[in-house]
Design an enzyme around this catalytic site. Structure first.
Site, PDB file in Angstrom:
ATOM      1  N   ARG A   1      11.563   3.804   3.072  1.00  0.00           N
ATOM      2  CA  ARG A   1      11.149   2.856   4.118  1.00  0.00           C
ATOM      3  C   ARG A   1      12.368   2.013   4.449  1.00  0.00           C
ATOM      4  O   ARG A   1      13.090   1.566   3.544  1.00  0.00           O
ATOM      5  CB  ARG A   1      10.009   1.962   3.634  1.00  0.00           C
ATOM      6  CG  ARG A   1       9.749   0.814   4.586  1.00  0.00           C
ATOM      7  CD  ARG A   1       8.483   0.075   4.298  1.00  0.00           C
ATOM      8  NE  ARG A   1       7.313   0.838   4.673  1.00  0.00           N
ATOM      9  CZ  ARG A   1       6.089   0.321   4.778  1.00  0.00           C
ATOM     10  NH1 ARG A   1       5.895  -0.959   4.520  1.00  0.00           N
ATOM     11  NH2 ARG A   1       5.080   1.063   5.128  1.00  0.00           N
TER      12      ARG A   1
ATOM     13  N   HIS B   1       5.533   6.212  11.271  1.00  0.00           N
ATOM     14  CA  HIS B   1       4.985   6.063   9.921  1.00  0.00           C
ATOM     15  C   HIS B   1       4.019   7.239   9.715  1.00  0.00           C
ATOM     16  O   HIS B   1       2.803   7.060   9.677  1.00  0.00           O
ATOM     17  CB  HIS B   1       4.261   4.712   9.842  1.00  0.00           C
ATOM     18  CG  HIS B   1       3.906   4.267   8.469  1.00  0.00           C
ATOM     19  ND1 HIS B   1       4.059   5.059   7.346  1.00  0.00           N
ATOM     20  CD2 HIS B   1       3.382   3.086   8.029  1.00  0.00           C
ATOM     21  CE1 HIS B   1       3.651   4.377   6.288  1.00  0.00           C
ATOM     22  NE2 HIS B   1       3.233   3.193   6.678  1.00  0.00           N
TER      23      HIS B   1
ATOM     24  N   LYS C   1      26.176  -4.591  -2.176  1.00  0.00           N
ATOM     25  CA  LYS C   1      27.648  -4.599  -2.201  1.00  0.00           C
ATOM     26  C   LYS C   1      28.231  -3.944  -0.958  1.00  0.00           C
ATOM     27  O   LYS C   1      29.439  -3.858  -0.800  1.00  0.00           O
ATOM     28  CB  LYS C   1      28.144  -3.866  -3.445  1.00  0.00           C
ATOM     29  CG  LYS C   1      27.627  -4.444  -4.752  1.00  0.00           C
ATOM     30  CD  LYS C   1      28.085  -3.590  -5.926  1.00  0.00           C
ATOM     31  CE  LYS C   1      27.383  -3.997  -7.208  1.00  0.00           C
ATOM     32  NZ  LYS C   1      27.558  -3.007  -8.263  1.00  0.00           N
TER      33      LYS C   1
ATOM     34  N   ARG D   1       0.802  -1.235   0.000  1.00  0.00           N
ATOM     35  CA  ARG D   1       0.000   0.000   0.000  1.00  0.00           C
ATOM     36  C   ARG D   1       0.826   1.271   0.000  1.00  0.00           C
ATOM     37  O   ARG D   1       0.613   2.153  -0.816  1.00  0.00           O
ATOM     38  CB  ARG D   1      -0.906   0.066   1.240  1.00  0.00           C
ATOM     39  CG  ARG D   1      -2.228  -0.549   1.074  1.00  0.00           C
ATOM     40  CD  ARG D   1      -2.645  -1.131   2.389  1.00  0.00           C
ATOM     41  NE  ARG D   1      -1.674  -2.132   2.785  1.00  0.00           N
ATOM     42  CZ  ARG D   1      -1.753  -3.407   2.422  1.00  0.00           C
ATOM     43  NH1 ARG D   1      -2.747  -3.819   1.723  1.00  0.00           N
ATOM     44  NH2 ARG D   1      -0.835  -4.281   2.784  1.00  0.00           N
ATOM     45  N   THR D   2       1.743   1.387   0.957  1.00  0.00           N
ATOM     46  CA  THR D   2       2.467   2.654   1.090  1.00  0.00           C
ATOM     47  C   THR D   2       3.266   2.922  -0.179  1.00  0.00           C
ATOM     48  O   THR D   2       3.236   4.025  -0.728  1.00  0.00           O
ATOM     49  CB  THR D   2       3.380   2.623   2.334  1.00  0.00           C
ATOM     50  OG1 THR D   2       2.590   2.239   3.455  1.00  0.00           O
ATOM     51  CG2 THR D   2       3.992   3.980   2.603  1.00  0.00           C
TER      52      THR D   2
HETATM   53  C1  NCD Z   1       2.033  -0.844   8.246  1.00  0.00           C
HETATM   54  C2  NCD Z   1       3.533  -0.672   8.270  1.00  0.00           C
HETATM   55  O1  NCD Z   1       4.222  -1.059   7.335  1.00  0.00           O
HETATM   56  O2  NCD Z   1       3.995  -0.131   9.250  1.00  0.00           O
HETATM   57  N1  NCD Z   1       1.501  -1.047   6.980  1.00  0.00           N
HETATM   58  C3  NCD Z   1       1.289   0.015   6.179  1.00  0.00           C
HETATM   59  O3  NCD Z   1       2.152   0.808   5.901  1.00  0.00           O
HETATM   60  N2  NCD Z   1       0.032   0.193   5.757  1.00  0.00           N
HETATM   61  C4  NCD Z   1       1.585  -1.811   9.254  1.00  0.00           C
HETATM   62  C5  NCD Z   1       1.948  -3.248   9.137  1.00  0.00           C
HETATM   63  O4  NCD Z   1       2.824  -3.651   8.369  1.00  0.00           O
HETATM   64  O5  NCD Z   1       1.332  -4.020   9.880  1.00  0.00           O
END
Ligand code: NCD
Length: 317
Positions: A116, A144, A95, A65-66
């Site tokens: 991320r 997040h 590397k 999703r993100t």
């Molecule tokens: C979350 C995350 O990655 O922190 N998911 C997301 O970004 N929608 C929560 C999760 O992974 O459970």
């Protein structure tokens, strides 16, 4: 000094690393911008406001999703993207390149980096070595912020306010970074009460409970579904982040809160909404999806894209 106010806000919106950087005025600006974008979409207007910009998505941890909603947000605004999923396998990171060097390289190719990473503080480290804006799309068990922004936007859309709310948050507070940002966000508005439902092994640290309470949030920690108050405005469910446990056998034994139609009937009310950070694994009965109060696979998801479009627009335009 009215005319200079937006410039001030936009300047604040350079890097988005933690909810600690955000105030209610900045949030109002983000939400109003998202409202405008959502409206343009309904009227089928194309938005080419970021034409010529290049946005890098550097995802060192799995994401559906993100990653996709940021990619979609960038493309729907006319920007182009450099997309790296899993750079530990496909980039020079394999590397042994340091995060700092990787960031400097992508800064030369693009106008903004969305990162991320499995380590707490990685997004902040990235922001420290580049002049281009950095958005934290999740740093380990840290924060997040863009997820909390879309959660807040969804609550605001439903209730028309972000204060005087009563909410239940259930699941993993040990590793749940989205929850940490959401709690910080709820602290910014007056008279919010949050019930935290989790087994002891996954509870929020005492330090965090103290932090949110000291910022004015009323927090009630509960360890049984029986103690959920009937008059919550929202329920927010999360999965157990099993991949972050060193001891897999121990994580498999944890009994996470379970959302069933029976629980909704027993403890829910007609005006509430049910959200989930997603992905949903086995902590929510699929039957629950048919309930119109459950908006995690519908409104909440769409809002993610609009809010991320608003963020990119405000930062880059
Ligand atoms: C979350 C995350 O990655 O922190 N998911 C997301 O970004 N929608 C929560 C999760 O992974 O459970």
């Amino acid at each position: 000094m009215g005319a200079s106010a937006p410039i001030f806000f936009i300047k604040m919106l350079t890097d988005i690393i933690s909810f600690d950087q955000l105030d209610t005025k900045t949030l109002s600006l983000i939400f109003k911008t998202a409202d405008g974008i959502k409206k343009s979409f309904k009227n089928k207007k194309t938005l080419e406001i970021l034409k010529g910009k290049v946005i890098t998505l550097l995802f060192f941890e799995p994401s559906s999703r993100t990653f996709s909603s940021f990619a979609s947000a960038a493309k729907r605004l006319g920007a182009q993207t450099i997309e790296y999923q899993n750079p530990m396998q496909t980039s020079s990171a394999v590397k042994g390149e340091t995060l700092e060097d990787t960031i400097k390289v992508f800064s030369a190719y693009s106008d903004l980096i969305i990162i991320r990473h499995p380590e707490i503080g990685a997004a902040s480290r990235a922001a420290n070595v580049t002049d281009i804006p950095v958005i934290n799309a999740g740093d380990g068990a840290g924060e997040h912020p863009s997820q909390a922004l879309l959660d807040l936007y969804t609550i605001r859309e439903q209730f028309g306010r972000l204060d005087r709310l009563k909410g239940l948050i259930a699941g993993d507070f040990l590793y749940g970074r989205a929850v940490r940002s959401l709690l910080k966000a709820l602290c910014l508005y007056k008279n919010n009460s949050i019930y935290l439902l989790s087994p002891k092994e996954l509870s929020l640290s005492k330090k965090d409970v103290y932090l949110y309470k000291s910022r004015g949030l009323k927090i009630f920690e509960i360890d049984s579904e029986k103690n959920i108050p009937r008059d919550c405005d929202f329920w927010y469910w999360t999965r157990v982040q099993k991949e972050r446990f060193k001891n897999k056998t121990a994580s498999n034994k944890i009994k996470a809160p379970y959302l069933s139609t029976a629980l909704l009937k027993a403890k829910g009310n007609n005006k509430m909404i049910v959200m989930h950070v997603l992905p949903r694994i086995d902590e929510v009965d699929r039957e629950v999806d048919n309930d119109l109060r459950c908006i995690f696979l519908t409104k909440q998801i769409k809002n993610g894209m609009y809010v991320r479009m608003a963020l990119l627009k405000l930062i880059l335009k």
